[in-house]
Write an enzyme that holds these catalytic residues in place. Structure first.
Site, mmCIF file in Angstrom:
data_model
loop_
_atom_site.group_PDB
_atom_site.id
_atom_site.type_symbol
_atom_site.label_atom_id
_atom_site.label_comp_id
_atom_site.label_asym_id
_atom_site.label_seq_id
_atom_site.Cartn_x
_atom_site.Cartn_y
_atom_site.Cartn_z
ATOM 1 N N CYS A 163 0.815 -1.283 -0.006
ATOM 2 C CA CYS A 163 0.064 0.062 0.134
ATOM 3 C C CYS A 163 0.775 1.358 0.018
ATOM 4 C CB CYS A 163 -0.813 -0.009 1.304
ATOM 5 S SG CYS A 163 -0.100 -0.242 2.930
ATOM 6 N N HIS B 281 -1.496 1.827 7.074
ATOM 7 C CA HIS B 281 -2.096 1.680 5.893
ATOM 8 C C HIS B 281 -1.800 2.896 4.890
ATOM 9 C CE1 HIS B 281 -4.249 -0.001 2.563
ATOM 10 N NE2 HIS B 281 -5.244 0.707 2.445
ATOM 11 N N ASN C 57 -8.977 3.722 -1.983
ATOM 12 C CA ASN C 57 -7.937 2.645 -1.396
ATOM 13 C C ASN C 57 -7.412 1.777 -2.565
ATOM 14 O OD1 ASN C 57 -7.130 0.800 0.472
ATOM 15 N ND2 ASN C 57 -9.034 0.412 1.247
#
EC number: 3.4.22.1
Length: 339
Positions: A108, A278, A298
């Protein structure tokens, strides 16, 4: 006396722990608990039949790592709108609308960077250059400076790598777009889907300084460079001004298990265990039913959340969302002949 005080403290800690509900991260019970709280968001199932190791690996950002210097912002005279969506502000830049999939890899930190970099190249060249910057190149070639590949990394170092070494182009898995498309396949979040199962295993792919067959120019010629990289202060207005003037940014926050169940609304942590850090891409802001939010992309595919996007509480550094913002400006001189 101190023994009595210590005993009372222990009892309070135990009582508090017992009062907190404990649910499996993907359970119906957790979904129902969140929805019955009548909070600002709705929970539902995004993942079925996946390993917990996979879910924890999705959160592959090391929080609190090294940061580049802050850029001085002059926001006093800047009039910011009540709502802003980079997809609408720069409709000629297709990457802003794109949702990628990091697969079974804690990448990520790399995705948040290359997504925002791709957007900014288009924005700063007035849409004369539209490129998908390669997550594969950043993930595999940044090395220990950025962290540990699929086992996690530092967003700030990803932006530093872009300015120092450059990044080639590269699209989604098996897209054959660009020099180095992503090599890790999307995995299946659902029960009867066609993608391979999601696991928490898998090595970081090797760094290859060769473009895929049939692509030209060469790897070296395909590099895109940043002029500078910097961190943005945790001031709500500074972050808004940065997005408004220069395009989406990379942010990072602490993920709790209830976030995995996000479907719509403005996320605020309700309950659940800490999963990890994240990284994401912040592309706008607004207010929904009186609740201020950040609009965020995302990297868990479009079947997660609100078609891959989510909203999270703005202005209170919720889960640290305003404390880890990094960005940079592209070197536009390399595109002069296209502009």
């Amino acid at each position: 006396m101190w023994q009595l005080w210590a005993s009372l403290c222990c009892l309070l800690v135990l009582a508090n722990a017992r009062s907190r509900p404990s649910f499996h991260p993907l359970s119906d019970e957790l979904v129902n608990y969140v929805n019955k709280r009548n909070t600002t968001w709705q929970a539902g199932h995004n993942f079925y039949n996946v390993d917990m190791s996979y879910l924890k690996r999705l959160c592959g950002t090391f929080l609190g790592g090294p940061k580049p210097p802050q850029r001085v912002m002059f926001t006093e005279d800047l009039k910011l709108p009540a709502s802003f969506d980079a997809r609408e502000q720069w409709p000629q830049c297709p990457t802003i609308k794109e949702i990628r999939d990091q697969g079974s890899c804690g990448s990520c930190w790399a995705f948040g960077a290359v997504e925002a970099i791709s957007d900014r190249i288009c924005i700063h060249t007035n849409a004369h250059v539209s490129v998908e910057v390669s997550a594969e190149d950043l993930l595999t070639c940044c090395g220990s400076m950025c962290g540990d590949g699929c086992n996690g990394g530092y967003p700030a170092e990803a932006w530093n790598f872009w300015t120092r070494k450059g990044l080639v182009s590269g699209g989604l898995y098996e897209s054959h777009v660009g020099c180095r498309p992503y090599s890790i396949p999307p995995c299946e979040h659902h029960v009867n889907g066609s993608r391979p199962p999601c696991t928490g295993e898998g090595d970081t792919p090797k760094c290859s300084k060769i473009c895929e067959p049939g692509y030209s120019p060469t790897y070296k010629q395909d590099k895109h460079y940043g002029y500078n990289s910097y961190s943005v202060s945790n001031s709500e207005k500074d972050i808004m001004a940065e997005i408004y003037k220069n395009g989406p940014v990379e942010g990072a926050f602490s993920v709790y298990s209830d976030f995995l169940l996000y479907k719509s609304g403005v996320y605020q942590h309700v309950t659940g265990e800490m999963m990890g850090g994240h990284a994401i891409r912040i592309l706008g802001w607004g207010v929904e039913n009186g609740t201020p939010y950040w609009l965020v992309a995302n990297s868990w595919n479009t079947d997660w959340g609100d078609n891959g996007f989510f909203k999270i509480l703005r202005g209170q550094d919720h889960c640290g969302i305003e404390s880890e913002v990094v960005a940079g400006i592209p070197r536009t001189d390399q595109y002069w002949e296209k502009i």
